[in-house]
Design a protein around this motif. Structure first.
Motif, mmCIF file in Angstrom:
data_model
loop_
_atom_site.group_PDB
_atom_site.id
_atom_site.type_symbol
_atom_site.label_atom_id
_atom_site.label_comp_id
_atom_site.label_asym_id
_atom_site.label_seq_id
_atom_site.Cartn_x
_atom_site.Cartn_y
_atom_site.Cartn_z
ATOM 1 N N ASP A 73 34.223 103.448 98.770
ATOM 2 C CA ASP A 73 34.367 104.534 99.381
ATOM 3 C C ASP A 73 33.166 105.330 99.122
ATOM 4 O OD1 ASP A 73 36.232 103.461 100.874
ATOM 5 O OD2 ASP A 73 37.915 104.276 99.432
ATOM 6 N N ARG A 164 42.892 116.196 110.550
ATOM 7 C CA ARG A 164 43.213 115.141 111.089
ATOM 8 C C ARG A 164 43.972 115.158 112.527
ATOM 9 N NH1 ARG A 164 44.373 114.079 105.751
ATOM 10 N NH2 ARG A 164 46.686 113.953 106.063
ATOM 11 N N THR A 188 40.884 111.002 101.039
ATOM 12 C CA THR A 188 41.717 111.486 101.872
ATOM 13 C C THR A 188 41.321 111.044 103.465
ATOM 14 O OG1 THR A 188 42.440 113.261 100.543
ATOM 15 C CG2 THR A 188 42.967 113.448 102.538
ATOM 16 N N GLU A 189 42.175 110.556 104.155
ATOM 17 C CA GLU A 189 41.454 110.258 105.612
ATOM 18 C C GLU A 189 41.217 111.373 106.334
ATOM 19 O OE1 GLU A 189 43.709 108.308 109.513
ATOM 20 O OE2 GLU A 189 44.743 108.489 107.876
ATOM 21 N N GLY A 215 37.449 105.103 106.176
ATOM 22 C CA GLY A 215 37.599 104.679 107.588
ATOM 23 C C GLY A 215 36.295 104.805 108.139
#
Length: 337
Positions: A73, A164, A188-189, A215
């Motif tokens: 990531d 989000r 963290t998304e 993601g």
């Protein structure tokens, strides 16, 4: 980037002095560097005869260990500002609104304008109360530059969740977070984190940093990142520094102690000092003028940052937290201007 915007966006002012005879409190870089960094840099010269590894796995592993994320990531960048640009240019298009804190790092608004988008300014301590739904991106700096206050971790995570839910990415600049024991938001998304080796490791000229995302945001950043965007010396020195946990612990201890001592001394000298979690202090000059403070300090061989260049400030200077004897000199000078 919007081609039309690129010709109409001015540069923004920054601190730092290249004068070797000036004691520089205008830039927020660590006056110390990790032991062995010079030797690592020199040793990297021969390796620089060939392209660096792609992707640079050792650097990504070291960065991931610092912020507590998966190495996959980590997106290496030539400095924290490059990570910020990458985050903005992969999420923002012409005509968009981007929520930007004030007063804060002026490059955020500049990078937004380079995309043909428009910064929507909100007080830095009100960002976590804002509605993200009307914006293509939200930018946050913690600890904030130039005020130095760190966002409450629980409130920040709750705000990230609201972003989000609204489908609005959150870009968090953690350039100074390594000076604290506050956990990173890396991994963290819906969040892109920007980090730099400039401040904590005292190496602004190395130009090494990284972004972290998961993601779809990670795929955007990785896809847009230039191949070989860090040279071998930057990767080698960066990996070495990121592994120096003892250096970071000692830096945190020194800065915390000196920051409080410096704050008390400057308060006694007649300055209104803003509370800070960062390696710098924001001072309201009170009855003095900013020009007189900046010029008077410079005449005595000390550089301080004119903070009126930050949106919303009109009576402030910013000073770095350096070593004890240097901080004593700063107090002596500022008490006399």
């Amino acid at each position: 980037m919007d081609p039309e915007a690129a010709t109409g966006v001015d540069r923004v002012p920054h601190g730092s002095s290249d004068d070797p005879d000036v004691l520089d409190f205008s830039a927020n870089t660590n006056p110390a560097v990790p032991e062995g960094a010079r030797e690592v840099y020199a040793d990297a010269f021969d390796a620089a005869r060939t392209y660096p590894a792609e992707p640079p796995d050792a650097y990504r592993d070291a960065a991931a260990a610092v912020v507590g994320c998966d190495a996959a990531d980590v997106v290496p960048t030539p400095g924290g500002l490059a990570a910020i640009r990458l985050g903005i240019e992969t999420t923002v298009t012409a005509g968009d609104s981007v929520l930007v804190p004030k007063p804060s790092f002026a490059e955020y608004a500049r990078e937004v304008r380079l995309q043909g988008a428009e910064p929507t300014f909100v007080a830095h301590d009100a960002v976590l109360d804002a509605d993200p739904s009307a914006h293509a991106l939200v930018v946050l700096c913690t600890p904030n530059n130039p005020t130095g206050d760190c966002a409450d971790p629980e409130r920040l995570r709750a705000f990230a969740a609201r972003c989000r839910a609204a489908g609005t990415p959150l870009l968090v600049d953690e350039a100074f977070l390594g000076y604290t024991d506050t956990p990173s938001l890396a991994g963290t998304e819906g969040v892109m984190v920007a980090r730099s080796l400039t401040k904590l490791y005292g190496l602004p000229g190395i130009r090494a940093g990284y972004a972290v995302a998961v993601g779809d945001l990670r795929e955007r950043l990785l896809g847009a990142r230039r191949t070989w965007n860090l040279g071998r010396p930057a990767l080698a020195v960066g990996t070495h520094c990121l592994d120096r946990t003892d250096f970071v612990a000692e830096t945190r201890r020194r800065v915390a102690a000196e920051r409080e001592r410096l704050r008390d001394a400057l308060d006694a000298a007649g300055y209104d000092v803003h509370p800070s979690d960062a390696p710098f202090l924001l001072l309201d000059v009170g009855d003095r003028t900013v020009d007189a403070v900046v010029a008077g300090a410079r005449e005595r061989g000390v550089a301080v940052r004119d903070a009126t260049t930050f949106r919303g400030l009109d009576a402030h200077v910013r000073v770095a937290v350096r070593r004890p004897a240097e901080n004593d000199r700063l107090v002596e000078v500022l008490a006399d201007v």
